[in-house]
Scaffold this motif. Structure first.
Motif, PDB file in Angstrom:
ATOM      1  N   ILE A 136      -0.196   4.125   0.103  1.00  0.00           N
ATOM      2  CA  ILE A 136       0.998   3.698   0.664  1.00  0.00           C
ATOM      3  C   ILE A 136       1.756   4.690   0.101  1.00  0.00           C
ATOM      4  CG2 ILE A 136       2.935   1.985   0.836  1.00  0.00           C
ATOM      5  CD1 ILE A 136       0.692  -0.176   1.063  1.00  0.00           C
ATOM      6  N   TYR A 137       1.836   4.740  -1.199  1.00  0.00           N
ATOM      7  CA  TYR A 137       2.855   5.696  -1.994  1.00  0.00           C
ATOM      8  C   TYR A 137       2.458   7.243  -1.475  1.00  0.00           C
ATOM      9  CZ  TYR A 137       5.111   8.582  -5.473  1.00  0.00           C
ATOM     10  OH  TYR A 137       5.858   9.614  -6.156  1.00  0.00           O
ATOM     11  N   ASN A 138       1.300   7.737  -1.351  1.00  0.00           N
ATOM     12  CA  ASN A 138       1.018   8.917  -1.037  1.00  0.00           C
ATOM     13  C   ASN A 138       1.461   9.303   0.299  1.00  0.00           C
ATOM     14  OD1 ASN A 138       0.276   9.859  -3.637  1.00  0.00           O
ATOM     15  ND2 ASN A 138      -2.003   9.285  -3.193  1.00  0.00           N
ATOM     16  N   ALA A 139       1.209   8.057   1.171  1.00  0.00           N
ATOM     17  CA  ALA A 139       1.217   8.337   2.709  1.00  0.00           C
ATOM     18  C   ALA A 139       3.011   8.668   2.671  1.00  0.00           C
ATOM     19  CB  ALA A 139       0.722   7.204   3.406  1.00  0.00           C
ATOM     20  N   SER A 140       3.805   7.825   1.972  1.00  0.00           N
ATOM     21  CA  SER A 140       5.041   7.915   2.066  1.00  0.00           C
ATOM     22  C   SER A 140       5.752   9.327   1.687  1.00  0.00           C
ATOM     23  CB  SER A 140       5.745   6.847   1.402  1.00  0.00           C
ATOM     24  OG  SER A 140       5.797   6.745  -0.260  1.00  0.00           O
ATOM     25  N   ILE A 141       5.016   9.674   0.663  1.00  0.00           N
ATOM     26  CA  ILE A 141       5.432  11.158   0.125  1.00  0.00           C
ATOM     27  C   ILE A 141       5.026  12.318   1.156  1.00  0.00           C
ATOM     28  CG2 ILE A 141       4.692  12.837  -1.283  1.00  0.00           C
ATOM     29  CD1 ILE A 141       4.612  10.773  -3.506  1.00  0.00           C
ATOM     30  N   LEU A 186       1.012   4.422   9.812  1.00  0.00           N
ATOM     31  CA  LEU A 186       0.053   4.150   8.715  1.00  0.00           C
ATOM     32  C   LEU A 186      -0.771   2.733   9.061  1.00  0.00           C
ATOM     33  CD1 LEU A 186      -0.869   4.751   5.969  1.00  0.00           C
ATOM     34  CD2 LEU A 186       0.707   3.445   5.068  1.00  0.00           C
ATOM     35  N   MET A 187       0.096   1.855   9.801  1.00  0.00           N
ATOM     36  CA  MET A 187      -0.795   0.656  10.179  1.00  0.00           C
ATOM     37  C   MET A 187      -1.252   0.601  11.697  1.00  0.00           C
ATOM     38  SD  MET A 187      -0.391  -1.079   7.772  1.00  0.00           S
ATOM     39  CE  MET A 187      -0.885  -2.658   8.018  1.00  0.00           C
TER      40      MET A 187
END
Length: 136
Positions: A113-118, A126-127
């Motif tokens: 989730i963190y890497n996807a937000s970056i 994402l979902m």
């Protein structure tokens, strides 16, 4: 002459019946004795069973206890106390391993989730569901 039982007291008695602990025997005698805390006297079984709200709560709880007994009836029982202790120990080890695995998976999910937000991927993207496989 008997005292009148108020609606408030009846509701408290019905709630007590609904929340009756499984380790304590569930019968009218015990219910009457426990009702003393709400009524300041021990009522008779007949006085309580005449009240529809109490009678209904009693029947619902009794049926709930019967269902719990039938669910447990088919569970195999260990041959000895040692067998039971070994099974409990094995299940606890298995439970601990599963908790550890779940914690690792949660950590990985947080990293994703963190890497996807970056990377600028939105939560909706994402979902999004996986695409259907087209075999043809």
């Amino acid at each position: 002459m008997s005292k009148t039982i108020t609606d408030s007291q009846l509701n408290k008695i019905a709630k007590m019946i609904r929340n009756w602990p499984q380790e304590e025997a569930f019968n009218w005698n015990n219910i009457c004795t426990a009702s003393k805390s709400f009524l300041s006297y021990v009522p008779t079984r007949q006085a309580l069973s005449k009240k529809p709200i109490v009678k209904n709560a009693y029947h619902v709880k009794k049926e709930e206890l019967r269902k719990a007994i039938t669910m447990v009836k088919d569970v195999p029982r260990p041959q000895s106390m040692l067998d039971a202790m070994n099974k409990i120990e094995r299940l606890q080890r298995e439970n601990d391993a599963l908790r550890s695995e779940l914690a690792k998976m949660a950590e990985i999910a947080q990293r994703f989730i963190y890497n996807a937000s970056i990377a600028g991927i939105s939560q909706q993207r994402l979902m999004a569901p996986l695409p259907k496989v087209r075999r043809g």
